[in-house]
Structures are given as C-alpha cells and as structure tokens.
Design a protein around this motif. Structure first.
Motif, PDB file in Angstrom:
ATOM      1  N   UNK A 403       0.875  -1.176   0.000  1.00  0.00           N
ATOM      2  CA  UNK A 403       0.000   0.000   0.000  1.00  0.00           C
ATOM      3  C   UNK A 403       0.909   1.222   0.000  1.00  0.00           C
ATOM      4  N   UNK A 404       0.605   2.217  -0.834  1.00  0.00           N
ATOM      5  CA  UNK A 404       1.472   3.371  -1.011  1.00  0.00           C
ATOM      6  C   UNK A 404       0.764   4.674  -0.642  1.00  0.00           C
ATOM      7  N   UNK A 435      -5.025  -5.281  -1.541  1.00  0.00           N
ATOM      8  CA  UNK A 435      -4.652  -5.960  -0.292  1.00  0.00           C
ATOM      9  C   UNK A 435      -5.895  -6.339   0.508  1.00  0.00           C
ATOM     10  N   UNK A 436      -6.864  -5.415   0.579  1.00  0.00           N
ATOM     11  CA  UNK A 436      -8.090  -5.683   1.341  1.00  0.00           C
ATOM     12  C   UNK A 436      -8.850  -6.859   0.743  1.00  0.00           C
ATOM     13  N   UNK A 458       3.960  -2.844   3.509  1.00  0.00           N
ATOM     14  CA  UNK A 458       3.913  -4.117   2.796  1.00  0.00           C
ATOM     15  C   UNK A 458       2.760  -4.992   3.286  1.00  0.00           C
ATOM     16  N   UNK A 459       2.435  -5.988   2.483  1.00  0.00           N
ATOM     17  CA  UNK A 459       1.196  -6.746   2.644  1.00  0.00           C
ATOM     18  C   UNK A 459       1.061  -7.395   4.018  1.00  0.00           C
ATOM     19  N   UNK A 460       2.115  -8.058   4.485  1.00  0.00           N
ATOM     20  CA  UNK A 460       2.016  -8.756   5.771  1.00  0.00           C
ATOM     21  C   UNK A 460       1.726  -7.780   6.911  1.00  0.00           C
ATOM     22  N   UNK A 461       2.416  -6.642   6.895  1.00  0.00           N
ATOM     23  CA  UNK A 461       2.180  -5.639   7.937  1.00  0.00           C
ATOM     24  C   UNK A 461       0.792  -5.020   7.806  1.00  0.00           C
ATOM     25  N   UNK A 462       0.368  -4.789   6.578  1.00  0.00           N
ATOM     26  CA  UNK A 462      -0.974  -4.245   6.334  1.00  0.00           C
ATOM     27  C   UNK A 462      -2.035  -5.169   6.922  1.00  0.00           C
TER      28      UNK A 462
END
Length: 566
Positions: A403-404, A435-436, A458-462
């Motif tokens: 996500x940016x 990501x959602x 990044x995806x895992x943290x998101x």
C-alpha cells in the motif's frame, strides 16, 4: 515377509553411521536454522568455504556471514530449482556441479536448446531482488552442491556488506557461450540489485538538485580554503582514504559556525541532506551521515582529488555560506526522517518510532485511523523513491504486495482500454484495494514526474495491523456514507475476582455533527462515560474550531437540546 532382529540392528547401525557422517561434515551446521548453529559449526563452514574454488575470492568476513545465514543443499541430476514465472523465494550460489538455464518453452520441447550453463561460483535467483517473476527456469545437469539464502537473510547480508556482496552476484552477461535468446532476455530483465531505498547510505535521486550541488560546493570550498586540516588523506586499518572528512568533526564545525543550529542531531541531519542527494558520500558507501568517527567525501573528490579553490571561489563561497546553512537546516528534519524510514523495522528505536508517528499524524490519508494504528504503522512503514518519470510501480493484474502513500510528486493511474483515468498527488494513497480484497491490481501506476517519494506498507504488515483494526471498527452510515467511525477497545473488568471483558470506544473519524452527538450522549453522560476513550472530550474542545466553528457548534448543540434555545 518377516525381518530378523539382526537385520533391524544392522539397518539402525547404518542410519546412525550415516547421521554421524553428516554431523561431522563441514556443512552440518548449514542444515540447521541460523539461530541453532554453534560457533564451532560456523567456523568449520567458513574455513571450508575459504578453500573452495567457488568462494575462495570472497572476503573472509563475507564467508563468515554466509556460514551464519546460508543453507546447504545437495541435489541430484534433473532437479528443477526455479521455474520461469514463479516469484523468487531464495538466492543460490553454485559450489559444485552444473545447472542448465532454459525458458519454459525450451523445457517443453524435449532436447530444446539451453540458454547457458551455470557452474561453480555462479549465482542465480535474482528474482528476489526485484520482486519480479523469474525470467528463466534452472535445472541441475548433474549432482550439484548449492548454498542458498531466503529473501530476509539475503537482504540483511546485503545491507550490512554490500560492497563485499558484489563479488557474490554473478553478472550473467559475462558468462561464456550465451546464445541469442539469452542475450535478448538479459536486455529485457531488470538489473540484479537490491532496493537502494533500504540503504540510507545511497542517494534517493539520480541527479542532485542545483541547490544541494551548490551547497556542497560552498562547504567544500570553505573547508579546503580555511580549514584544510578537516579535509585530508586519512589512514584506517592500513588503508588510505583520499581527501575525506570525519562526520563528528563536520558536526562540530557546523555548531561552531552557525549558531542557529543548537544540537548535534540537527547538524547531523544537515550532513544527511547532502548525502541523500549524492553530493557527499560515505567512503565505503555503508553508512548514512552519522555524528561519529566515520569518513565522508565530497563527490567532487570521489573519482580523484578535485581542484583546490581559488581566492575568487573562497570569496563567493563566503558570501553564500549563511544561505547554504539555512537551506540545509531546513532540509535536516526531513532527511533525518527518511533515514529512519529506510531502516528495517527491527533496527528502529523507540525514539525513531515516535518521530515517524508524529509525521503520520499530519498525513491526510491516515486521518481516519486511530493513534494506536498510526503508532503500529510507524514501526513498519518504509520509504521508497524513484527518480524517473514513466517508471512503473506496478501493472494492472499484478499481485498486490504493498500500500502506497505519495509523499512527493505524482503518479498516473491507467486502466486497460481507458488510458490515464486520474492523477494522484501528495498525500493521496493507492494500492489498498488489492490488499483488502486479496485481488490483482485494478490499475497500472506510473510516475508522472521525476523524483517521486512514497511511504509504503507491505502486505504482511498491512494485514496484521489494518485488518485486525477493521475487525474492531464500528461504522455508522447514513445514505451510504460513513458519518462516524469508532474503534472498539476491550478492557478487563474485575467482578468479585472474576475477570470479563467490556468495551470502550475511541472516535477515529466522523462528521462534526455526529462526533458532537456522540460526545454529548456519552462523554457528557456519567452513566455512559466508561464507554468512551477519555481523551476525546479534551481533543474535541481543543481542536473543534478547526472543523466546527463556534456558530455552527452552537447551532448543533441547540438542535441536540432544543429546550436550551430562546
């Protein structure tokens, strides 16, 4: 069929002997997780690697680090190691044996021509560096010994020993007997490099700005002309570094010369502002600008010592010095922040996280998130910079990985068949939907201008932070729009020695009218006070004038309590 006890004893003995052989081999420690390896196993492995032709030219410190992080594998003939189109997971170094490089089409054509052969000392698996799919497939030709590292360990090793790691990365263009198809692939593929955004010693732009180039020229001229002892040849560990200065000495000089800078952190940030544009460099390109006994060199002296300043140069530089100090002092806080954002999360201190958190409070696209979430994001959010307009961040249909948030510059959003549908600028965000929904990217994102900066989650943290929060988010909607967003926070309650959970609610976002309504119904009601996070009333009273002028506030209160009116 029956087995005699002697047969079983014999088989058990053979297994034990085989296991003992493995235990006594040089690579026994490399079969374990890095955390489980003993110092003796690491030393035995690094000593053996020093004697192998594949690694004999590597620096002894690099071999020791490989013995700490790398894994060992021995593969039979015909094993598919990487498959074209898969995303990279590991990086590999060939210790012995050989492997063939094919395209998937050539593999399907039995006996199809291979692109090249990888032998002892070659490395492959560069897909982990760019997060792009592999361009080729690699298969063992005969029995082969490999060292391999996963992405996280390889990235850590690269960040700590980048110059030494260059020797371990194979330049495929230099391999002999490349056929025409391989040459075409090499022209299309991305370069084998790690993300420089994660190395705070690397510049964040391809070319320095005119202002920073001039600032570096002024400082170099003044120092060489009036403080020649600060820029000179220096020796360290039997090596001579030409015409360089010490970080802590430059900080001392700034504090003595420019009284408006009153602390060392601010002065060090001024040095980092020069370094992140490439006009000042660490002599080994391993460190950001630090207030320590580290050597730095102006870019003008990097290839060879540049010219000494003339009297005219000194006079001009002296006239511009105050303006240069003012420019660098203004750039210092942002440069310091970017150093933190370029650290891996594990290396950030509590003070680092607090600095990032304060910055996140100012970002428009994060206003709907609670302070708890922003503090969590502060520990993992990363900095990313791209230098050239037209650079593609991701393509429509790609897997969603990050996500940016746009920190500087702008991007074009394009959709197949429609072209550019919109332009996103500073403080806008993108990439969250994939990501959602765990879905492919819905659009292509391309830089609309040079030198764009982004914040990236990044995806895992998101998933860990935002999805968990969303599960505890209460949304009140009117006409399909969110008018009040609350975060549900569990609190333990002791009832006669028995604990159970109740909940309080923290206001994350909402329309002014709904936030006021919620405040009057809860925080102002003693019976419901325990349901509300305690700071909301204070926050509302201190900040309401920004989004809810006094006249509108009075009108809203009158509507809520009509008997209070005239």
């Amino acid at each position: 069929m029956s087995f005699r006890s002697s047969d079983f004893s014999s088989a058990t003995s053979e297994i034990k002997q085989h296991n003992m052989k493995i235990v006594n081999t040089w690579y026994s420690g490399l079969l374990k997780r890095p955390l489980d390896r003993t110092s003796e196993e690491i030393e035995r492995a690094s000593a053996h690697l020093r004697d192998m032709s594949a690694t004999e030219k590597f620096h002894h410190c690099l071999l020791q680090q490989m013995a700490l992080y790398a894994r060992y594998d021995r593969l039979d003939e015909g094993v598919l190691v990487i498959r074209q189109g898969d995303h990279g997971v590991n990086w590999y170094l060939v210790l012995s044996g050989s492997l063939a490089v094919y395209t998937s089409e050539n593999i399907r054509l039995k006996g199809g021509p291979k692109l090249c052969t990888l032998t002892s000392g070659a490395s492959f698996g560069e897909g982990i560096f760019t997060c792009n799919p592999h361009h080729v497939s690699v298969i063992t030709v005969d029995k082969a010994e490999l060292l391999w590292m996963d992405y996280k360990d390889m990235k850590l090793l690269w960040e700590r020993h980048r110059e030494m790691m260059d020797a371990a990365i194979t330049s495929l263009e230099n391999l002999p007997n490349l056929n025409d198809e391989m040459k075409k692939l090499l022209m299309l593929r991305d370069p084998v490099t790690f993300d420089d955004n994660l190395n705070p010693a690397s510049p964040i732009c391809a070319e320095p700005s005119g202002n920073l180039s001039h600032a570096a020229w002024v400082l170099r001229t003044i120092l060489l002309g009036h403080h020649g002892h600060m820029i000179r040849d220096r020796k360290y560990h039997l090596r001579t570094y030409k015409r360089c200065l010490v970080g802590s000495e430059l900080v001392d000089w700034i504090l003595d010369t420019f009284p408006k800078v009153d602390n060392r952190e601010h002065a060090a940030g001024m040095g980092q502002a020069l370094l992140e544009e490439g006009v000042l460099v660490h002599v080994c390109k391993q460190h950001p600008f630090l207030d320590q006994y580290l050597f730095y060199r102006f870019m003008e002296d990097e290839a060879s010592p540049g010219p000494m300043p003339t009297e005219a140069d000194l006079e001009r530089a002296q006239e511009d010095l105050f303006d240069v100090f003012t420019l660098l002092a203004q750039a210092s806080p942002d440069a310091t922040l970017r150093v933190i954002l370029r650290k891996v999360p594990e290396e950030r201190t509590c003070d680092d996280v607090e600095i990032v958190f304060e910055e996140l409070l100012q970002i428009k696209s994060l206003q709907h998130l609670s302070c708890t979430v922003k503090r969590e994001l502060a520990s993992v959010i990363m900095f990313e910079a791209h230098s050239h307009a037209g650079t593609v961040l991701f393509n429509q249909g790609d897997e969603g990985r990050s996500w940016y948030i746009v920190a500087k510059g702008s991007v074009n959003v394009s959709i197949h068949g429609k072209g550019v549908v919109c332009v996103l600028g500073e403080a806008d965000d993108f990439g969250k939907l994939a990501l959602v929904n765990d879905a492919p990217r819905a659009a292509t994102i391309t830089l609309a201008e040079d030198n764009c900066h982004f914040l990236r989650v990044d995806k895992d943290d998101f998933n860990r932070i935002l999805r968990d929060v969303e599960a505890n988010t209460v949304r009140l909607k009117e006409h399909g729009q969110d008018v009040l967003i609350l975060e549900k926070i569990p609190i333990p309650v002791d009832t006669n020695g028995s604990f159970h959970s109740e909940y309080k609610y923290s206001v994350m976002a909402g329309t002014p009218e709904k936030m006021l309504e919620y405040l009057l119904e809860t925080a102002m009601d003693p019976k419901k006070e325990h349901q509300t996070a305690g700071t909301f009333l204070d926050d509302f009273l201190l900040t309401h004038s920004i989004f809810f002028p006094d006249e509108k506030l009075s009108e809203a209160i009158t509507n809520q309590y009509p008997l209070w009116g005239p």
